[in-house]
Design a protein around this motif. Structure first.
Motif, short mmCIF file in Angstrom:
data_model
loop_
_atom_site.label_atom_id
_atom_site.label_comp_id
_atom_site.label_asym_id
_atom_site.label_seq_id
_atom_site.Cartn_x
_atom_site.Cartn_y
_atom_site.Cartn_z
N PHE A 57 0.92 -1.40 0.09
CA PHE A 57 0.16 0.03 -0.08
C PHE A 57 0.79 1.32 -0.10
CE2 PHE A 57 -2.43 3.18 2.31
CZ PHE A 57 -3.70 3.42 1.39
N THR A 58 2.04 1.12 0.56
CA THR A 58 2.75 2.64 0.99
C THR A 58 3.77 2.71 -0.27
OG1 THR A 58 4.14 1.27 2.31
CG2 THR A 58 2.36 2.49 3.47
N ASP A 59 4.28 1.55 -0.96
CA ASP A 59 5.27 1.58 -1.86
C ASP A 59 4.43 1.58 -3.15
OD1 ASP A 59 7.66 1.57 -3.31
OD2 ASP A 59 8.38 -0.20 -2.43
N ARG A 60 4.72 3.07 -3.67
CA ARG A 60 4.20 3.19 -5.04
C ARG A 60 4.74 2.31 -6.21
NH1 ARG A 60 0.53 7.13 -5.43
NH2 ARG A 60 0.62 7.16 -7.56
N SER A 61 6.14 2.08 -5.87
CA SER A 61 6.78 0.90 -6.93
C SER A 61 6.06 -0.42 -7.29
CB SER A 61 8.25 1.07 -7.01
OG SER A 61 8.44 0.11 -5.65
N LEU A 62 5.26 -0.56 -5.84
CA LEU A 62 4.55 -2.13 -6.03
C LEU A 62 3.28 -2.01 -6.50
CD1 LEU A 62 6.09 -3.50 -2.47
CD2 LEU A 62 7.02 -3.88 -4.79
N HIS A 63 2.66 -0.99 -7.07
CA HIS A 63 1.38 -0.48 -7.38
C HIS A 63 1.31 -1.17 -8.95
CE1 HIS A 63 0.27 2.43 -4.15
NE2 HIS A 63 0.73 1.20 -3.64
N PRO A 65 0.33 -5.06 -11.48
CA PRO A 65 -0.58 -6.08 -11.53
C PRO A 65 -0.04 -7.18 -10.51
CG PRO A 65 -0.19 -5.29 -13.62
CD PRO A 65 0.81 -4.62 -12.97
N ARG A 66 1.09 -7.85 -10.51
CA ARG A 66 1.42 -8.79 -9.88
C ARG A 66 1.08 -8.71 -8.33
NH1 ARG A 66 7.40 -11.17 -8.29
NH2 ARG A 66 6.49 -13.21 -7.40
N TYR A 67 1.82 -7.36 -8.02
CA TYR A 67 1.59 -7.16 -6.35
C TYR A 67 0.12 -6.92 -6.09
CZ TYR A 67 6.65 -7.57 -6.20
OH TYR A 67 7.91 -8.02 -6.01
N MET A 68 -0.73 -6.43 -6.86
CA MET A 68 -2.20 -6.18 -6.51
C MET A 68 -2.66 -7.44 -6.31
SD MET A 68 -3.32 -3.65 -9.64
CE MET A 68 -4.97 -3.59 -9.44
N GLY A 69 -2.27 -8.48 -7.18
CA GLY A 69 -2.57 -9.92 -6.80
C GLY A 69 -2.14 -10.42 -5.38
N ILE A 70 -1.01 -10.18 -5.07
CA ILE A 70 -0.44 -10.42 -3.79
C ILE A 70 -1.13 -9.78 -2.73
CG2 ILE A 70 1.62 -10.38 -2.48
CD1 ILE A 70 3.41 -10.73 -5.12
N PHE A 71 -1.37 -8.48 -2.74
CA PHE A 71 -2.12 -7.73 -1.98
C PHE A 71 -3.58 -8.25 -1.75
CE2 PHE A 71 -5.05 -4.53 -0.45
CZ PHE A 71 -4.22 -3.63 0.29
N ASN A 72 -4.41 -8.86 -2.71
CA ASN A 72 -5.56 -9.46 -2.64
C ASN A 72 -5.41 -10.77 -1.79
OD1 ASN A 72 -8.55 -9.04 -3.59
ND2 ASN A 72 -8.04 -11.22 -4.08
N LEU A 73 -4.30 -11.39 -2.12
CA LEU A 73 -4.02 -12.65 -1.47
C LEU A 73 -3.68 -12.52 0.11
CD1 LEU A 73 -3.92 -15.79 -1.46
CD2 LEU A 73 -1.35 -15.57 -2.03
N ALA A 74 -3.07 -11.53 0.34
CA ALA A 74 -2.83 -11.01 1.61
C ALA A 74 -4.12 -10.78 2.57
CB ALA A 74 -1.53 -9.97 1.90
N LYS A 306 12.46 -7.47 0.27
CA LYS A 306 13.57 -7.54 0.96
C LYS A 306 14.24 -5.86 0.76
CE LYS A 306 15.08 -11.39 -0.97
NZ LYS A 306 16.15 -12.44 -0.95
N ASP A 307 14.16 -5.52 -0.29
CA ASP A 307 14.56 -4.06 -0.46
C ASP A 307 13.66 -3.07 0.43
OD1 ASP A 307 16.28 -5.13 -2.29
OD2 ASP A 307 15.30 -4.43 -4.11
N PHE A 308 12.35 -3.16 0.37
CA PHE A 308 11.66 -2.50 1.22
C PHE A 308 12.01 -2.60 2.66
CE2 PHE A 308 7.89 -1.45 3.91
CZ PHE A 308 7.53 -0.25 3.20
N ILE A 309 12.22 -3.45 3.20
CA ILE A 309 12.73 -3.63 4.66
C ILE A 309 14.21 -2.99 4.88
CG2 ILE A 309 13.25 -5.60 6.47
CD1 ILE A 309 11.13 -7.46 5.14
N VAL A 310 14.80 -3.31 4.01
CA VAL A 310 16.17 -2.69 4.05
C VAL A 310 15.92 -1.21 4.03
CG1 VAL A 310 18.42 -2.34 3.13
CG2 VAL A 310 17.47 -4.75 3.13
#
Length: 328
Positions: A57-63, A65-74, A306-310
């Motif tokens: 939600f907070t990282d715009r680079s993850l907006h 399609p693939r991460y939309m699917g991962i967001f939905n699964l989470a 992992k990059d986000f966490i770092v």
């Protein structure tokens, strides 16, 4: 019948219990240790999926399609965990295995709904990976945010209609045999089998749910991976094959963790007599473990996470250094 509250009036023939008694874990040896395990599972699943939702939600680079699917699964994992495990906690902490009729139907809807969303989302993610490997140069033009949004809206709509119809059918049944549910939650099958009137529609809906959300996803995902493996044979170098396969590795783990235990339990129940306690433990584990494991798999196997966490740790360290550098 002393435990049932009849709603019979002159023109009404439906008998509804005032409450249900969930007896699934009764008689299972050392069950208190299993409940402790479920507590740990719950907190890990809630924290892990909340973290994944926050990251995307907070990282715009993850907006994308693939991460939309991962967001939905989470989101589905988070919902299913909260629909299922808190009731089990209540049973363990307060020794209360009773649930009101309306609360039971609500519990049934949300557990089956989020399980259904999980299942179909895995199908969407499988074909996202298939297109990425089959048509890598055209992937971004084919799989857009609008296409993924339409796919996920369709998933939620299908799940709402099917599960809503399935649960709504229970309200038309006269449940006058017993108010005991031989499961670990307000399970559809054990309830409609207690009906005294015709439960054919509920039986049909149970089979439809199994076909749509268990067997269809298994077949659809299997076909997508057959297509992926065929595409891998066209790649001439082992390095290229491993690189392409690595993009699917996380998804393959999720599918195996979610679908295989449930399908195995269903097949075992059909092929030979499965002890009720074994069925309850197997299905409860199959429902509780994936929401806990999914975020761990994604964080450990996805470079962007992992990059986000770092990046978060770097920001935290910098802020501490700035505070320490301030004059007293």
């Amino acid at each position: 019948m002393s435990t049932l509250t009849s709603s019979l009036l002159q023109n009404i023939s439906v008998v509804r219990p005032e409450y249900f008694y969930i007896s699934g874990f009764s008689g299972i040896p050392f069950v208190k240790y299993y409940f402790i395990f479920l507590f740990v599972t719950y907190f890990v699943a809630v924290f892990g999926n909340s973290f994944v939702l926050f990251m995307i939600f907070t990282d715009r680079s993850l907006h994308i399609p693939r991460y939309m699917g991962i967001f939905n699964l989470a989101l589905a994992d988070f919902g299913e965990t909260n629909a299922l495990i808190p009731n089990l906690m209540k049973t363990f902490l307060f020794d209360s295995q009773y649930i009101s009729y309306n609360a039971c139907l609500a519990n049934m809807f949300f557990v089956f709904f989020f399980l259904s969303v999980q299942s179909l989302t895995l199908v969407v993610l499988a074909y996202d990976r298939y297109i990425a490997i089959r048509l890598p140069l055209r992937y971004h033009s084919i799989v857009s945010n609008s296409l993924m949004t339409a796919a996920l809206v369709s998933v939620w709509s299908i799940c709402t209609v099917v599960v809503g119809t399935m649960v709504g059918g229970i309200s038309r049944l006269s449940l006058c045999k017993t108010n005991e549910i031989k499961s670990y939650f307000c399970d559809h099958g054990p309830i409609y089998n207690n009906a005294c009137n015709d439960n054919t529609m509920s039986s049909v809906m149970a089979k439809l749910w199994t076909a749509l959300f268990l067997y269809f996803p298994l077949v659809a995902v299997s076909l997508s991976y057959i297509g992926i493996f065929l595409e891998l044979t066209k790649i001439t170098t082992w390095e290229g094959r491993l690189k392409a396969l690595k993009t699917c590795f996380t998804h393959m783990l999720l599918v195996g963790i979610f679908i295989v235990p449930i399908i195995s339990t269903y097949i075992a129940a059909l092929t030979f007599t499965l002890h009720p306690n074994a069925r309850i433990i197997n299905t409860s584990l199959a429902s509780a473990i994936p929401p806990m494991v999914n975020p761990i798999i994604y964080v450990l196997n996805t470079k962007e996470f992992k990059d986000f966490i770092v990046k978060m740790f770097k920001i935290k360290i910098k802020s501490k250094l700035k505070v320490q550098a301030l004059p007293n």
